[in-house]
Design a protein around this motif. Sequence first.
Motif, PDB file in Angstrom:
ATOM      1  N   PRO A 159      29.519  37.370  27.703  1.00  0.00           N
ATOM      2  CA  PRO A 159      30.611  37.565  26.898  1.00  0.00           C
ATOM      3  C   PRO A 159      30.428  38.557  25.665  1.00  0.00           C
ATOM      4  O   PRO A 159      29.280  38.210  25.100  1.00  0.00           O
ATOM      5  N   PRO A 160      31.023  39.595  25.474  1.00  0.00           N
ATOM      6  CA  PRO A 160      30.814  40.419  24.211  1.00  0.00           C
ATOM      7  C   PRO A 160      30.734  39.588  22.968  1.00  0.00           C
ATOM      8  O   PRO A 160      31.464  38.800  22.888  1.00  0.00           O
ATOM      9  N   GLY A 161      29.656  40.045  22.075  1.00  0.00           N
ATOM     10  CA  GLY A 161      29.506  39.197  20.866  1.00  0.00           C
ATOM     11  C   GLY A 161      28.423  38.035  21.184  1.00  0.00           C
ATOM     12  O   GLY A 161      27.769  37.616  20.113  1.00  0.00           O
ATOM     13  N   GLN A 162      28.217  37.679  22.450  1.00  0.00           N
ATOM     14  CA  GLN A 162      27.164  36.845  22.615  1.00  0.00           C
ATOM     15  C   GLN A 162      25.597  37.332  22.684  1.00  0.00           C
ATOM     16  O   GLN A 162      25.722  38.740  23.275  1.00  0.00           O
ATOM     17  N   PRO A 163      24.688  36.770  22.266  1.00  0.00           N
ATOM     18  CA  PRO A 163      23.370  37.833  22.194  1.00  0.00           C
ATOM     19  C   PRO A 163      22.922  37.930  23.436  1.00  0.00           C
ATOM     20  O   PRO A 163      23.225  36.958  24.530  1.00  0.00           O
TER      21      PRO A 163
END
Length: 207
Positions: free
Chosen positions: A129-133
Amino acid sequence: MQALALGLTVGALQLLTAVQGGPQQQRFVAPDITWSLSKVQNFAWENCGPPSEPAIIKSLSVSPDPIAIPGDVTVTASGASTILLCAPLKAIVILEKKLGDIWIKVPCVDDVGSCTYDDICAMLDSLIPPGQPCPQPLQSYGIPCHCPFKAGTYSLPSSEFFIPNMDLPSFLTNGDYRVRVVLSNGDQEMSCTKLSFSLQAENRWLH
């Protein structure tokens, strides 16, 4: 490295789909038998596009050979892109299995096999998911896992990964395989990569 990451992501997504439990796996496997991946060997790769293509693999090493499953695999890789790679990135995957002296195309079933993926960027967003490292070791070495991918050269130093037990659908059992992955954006081909490998699987009777 971007092309390498995307190409291997396509393969990983296919493999993840193949080994997931649930109705789609049961469609391929006989009710009383399942196949467990035990070895991967004879891994080889090459760029298959013209020298002018913007994204290429510069080096890729996978060891040991054979790779025992479950077990550890060590990967060293580098690649480069001369342009920004952005959505939508389309991937055309051609997977073939050797039967005797001929290669037979494996059809696309439930997103596994010789498939076309219209938006690899969306697949990456679904996987991470976007925002997850980005997962390690990509994060440590500054290798992106989401679109857009900036132009530049990326390297993955020798890194160890653990491959767990895997159950395979019956059409991905023992044999020699080759896969061709072409990434494009609109009418422009970005990269072409060929991979070849052999799989060895064991059948298990279910009780």
